[in-house]
Enzyme design. Structure first.
Site, PDB file in Angstrom:
ATOM      1  N   SER A  80       0.767  -1.147   0.011  1.00  0.00           N
ATOM      2  CA  SER A  80      -0.056   0.004   0.023  1.00  0.00           C
ATOM      3  C   SER A  80       0.903   1.349  -0.046  1.00  0.00           C
ATOM      4  O   SER A  80       0.293   2.270  -0.059  1.00  0.00           O
ATOM      5  CB  SER A  80      -0.877   0.035   1.024  1.00  0.00           C
ATOM      6  OG  SER A  80      -2.017  -0.768   1.087  1.00  0.00           O
ATOM      7  N   LYS A  83      -0.227   3.591  -2.849  1.00  0.00           N
ATOM      8  CA  LYS A  83      -1.357   4.571  -2.598  1.00  0.00           C
ATOM      9  C   LYS A  83      -0.681   6.134  -2.470  1.00  0.00           C
ATOM     10  O   LYS A  83      -1.454   7.117  -2.633  1.00  0.00           O
ATOM     11  CB  LYS A  83      -2.035   4.524  -1.378  1.00  0.00           C
ATOM     12  CG  LYS A  83      -3.093   3.245  -1.640  1.00  0.00           C
ATOM     13  CD  LYS A  83      -3.792   2.969  -0.319  1.00  0.00           C
ATOM     14  CE  LYS A  83      -4.793   1.731  -0.424  1.00  0.00           C
ATOM     15  NZ  LYS A  83      -3.974   0.432  -0.171  1.00  0.00           N
ATOM     16  N   SER A 144      -5.850   2.884   4.778  1.00  0.00           N
ATOM     17  CA  SER A 144      -5.417   2.244   3.733  1.00  0.00           C
ATOM     18  C   SER A 144      -6.460   1.515   2.873  1.00  0.00           C
ATOM     19  O   SER A 144      -6.410   0.205   2.885  1.00  0.00           O
ATOM     20  CB  SER A 144      -4.099   1.483   4.059  1.00  0.00           C
ATOM     21  OG  SER A 144      -3.316   0.948   3.097  1.00  0.00           O
ATOM     22  N   LYS A 245       3.240   6.676   4.645  1.00  0.00           N
ATOM     23  CA  LYS A 245       2.577   5.694   4.416  1.00  0.00           C
ATOM     24  C   LYS A 245       3.175   4.535   4.773  1.00  0.00           C
ATOM     25  O   LYS A 245       4.260   3.836   4.251  1.00  0.00           O
ATOM     26  CB  LYS A 245       2.044   5.622   3.032  1.00  0.00           C
ATOM     27  CG  LYS A 245       0.975   4.771   2.446  1.00  0.00           C
ATOM     28  CD  LYS A 245      -0.349   5.022   3.027  1.00  0.00           C
ATOM     29  CE  LYS A 245      -1.282   4.128   2.767  1.00  0.00           C
ATOM     30  NZ  LYS A 245      -1.408   2.820   3.693  1.00  0.00           N
TER      31      LYS A 245
END
Length: 324
Positions: A80, A83, A144, A245
């Site tokens: 993730s 993202k 997420s 992130k």
């Protein structure tokens, strides 16, 4: 494996990277395998950074450049962390000013159906629900939510495939030569990158005010839902951490892109932004174990940088300026 700083070039400015595979001595302009190996500045070496002993990592500081890399810079799944590029592309196409929430987006049936999935990270959105662009970015980046990442991709480009093409175009523009995106969420193990590449994206992402503000949030809310949606990036609990992130799957292991502000200036009143990426921690275990390892090992780097980097910044300033 030794930390090796190499001459290189690429749009977006990561002028140093690690030699792929194997150990190498750091010499005075010697060549290793046909690649020029540059000496490590004494001030950087003196930091004695506690690099993770597996996977790959990279750290850079604003106005200085790359402080070091560790591990073979070969493309690996990033989960993730993907993202960040999804948000970056959406905000390049639809910029948000300070305090602006952006257009209202209607949640489609596909995103609502995907919210029921039990084998991936999602957010409980419902068909017909109307949420602002900023709110959807928060829901994608903090808990997420894969379904929201794909929803934003369809809204931005008409289809996820078309959006992925935009992601790869931006990666190429930034000189992320070891990066391939195959989806907007990062769930696909075929989305791969390197720590050095993701470092370039971290710098660009933190230039966007809306993205920077979002990744610093501890939680967000959805209308009609009392419980907050919490940020998976627990590194924000450490002093000075301002983003970015997390990402974890069994195949990718634990991954973390982070941003840290350290004291800058003789009186400590200024702040200097530092970027870091840690990939491939405890790959092959559970996503929770991998993420825990990425957070712990990133935390050690953050603690060392916060304590030691301010003292060597005067020696580093005035040298490389590709990250000014």
């Amino acid at each position: 494996m030794a930390v090796v700083l190499l001459a290189g070039a690429g749009a977006g400015g990561g002028a140093l990277a690690a030699r792929q595979g194997g150990d190498a001595a750091v010499g005075n302009g010697n060549r290793a395998g046909g690649t020029l190996v540059l000496p490590v500045p004494e001030a950087i070496a003196a930091l004695g950074l506690p690099w993770p002993q597996e996977g790959q990592s990279a750290v850079a500081a604003a106005k200085v450049g790359v402080l070091g890399v560790r591990g073979p810079q070969q493309p690996v799944p990033i989960a993730s962390v993907t993202k960040v590029m999804t948000a970056y592309v959406v905000l390049r196409d639809h910029p948000l000013q300070d305090g602006e929430d952006g257009p209202t987006i209607t949640v489609d049936a596909r995103a609502a159906e995907e919210a029921e999935a039990t084998d991936e990270s999602t957010a409980p959105v419902t068909a017909g629900q109307r949420l602002t662009q900023r709110k959807l970015l928060e829901v994608m980046l903090l808990p997420s939510a894969n379904n929201v990442a794909r929803l934003l991709a369809r809204w931005d480009a008409g289809s996820e495939d078309a959006f992925v093409a935009r992601m790869n175009a931006q990666a190429a523009r930034l000189g992320m030569t070891g990066t391939t995106y195959t989806g907007a969420s990062g769930l696909e193990a075929t989305t791969v990158s390197t720590a050095a590449d993701q470092l370039k994206l971290a710098r660009e992402a933190m230039k966007d005010p809306a993205l920077r503000a979002t990744v610093a949030l501890r939680d967000t809310t959805l209308p009609g839902r009392a419980a907050p949606l919490r940020n998976t990036n627990r590194l924000l609990d450490l002093p000075g951490v301002v983003g970015l992130k997390t990402g974890s799957t069994t195949s990718a292991g634990g991954n973390l892109m982070w941003a840290l502000e350290v004291a800058d200036g003789t009186d400590g009143s200024g702040r200097r932004l530092v970027y870091g990426v840690v990939l491939g921690q405890r790959a092959g275990t559970t996503p929770a174990d991998g993420l825990r390892a990425a957070l712990e090992r990133s935390g050690r780097l953050v603690d060392a940088l916060r304590q030691k980097l301010p003292g060597v910044l005067p020696a580093l300033d005035g040298g490389r300026q590709e990250w000014a």
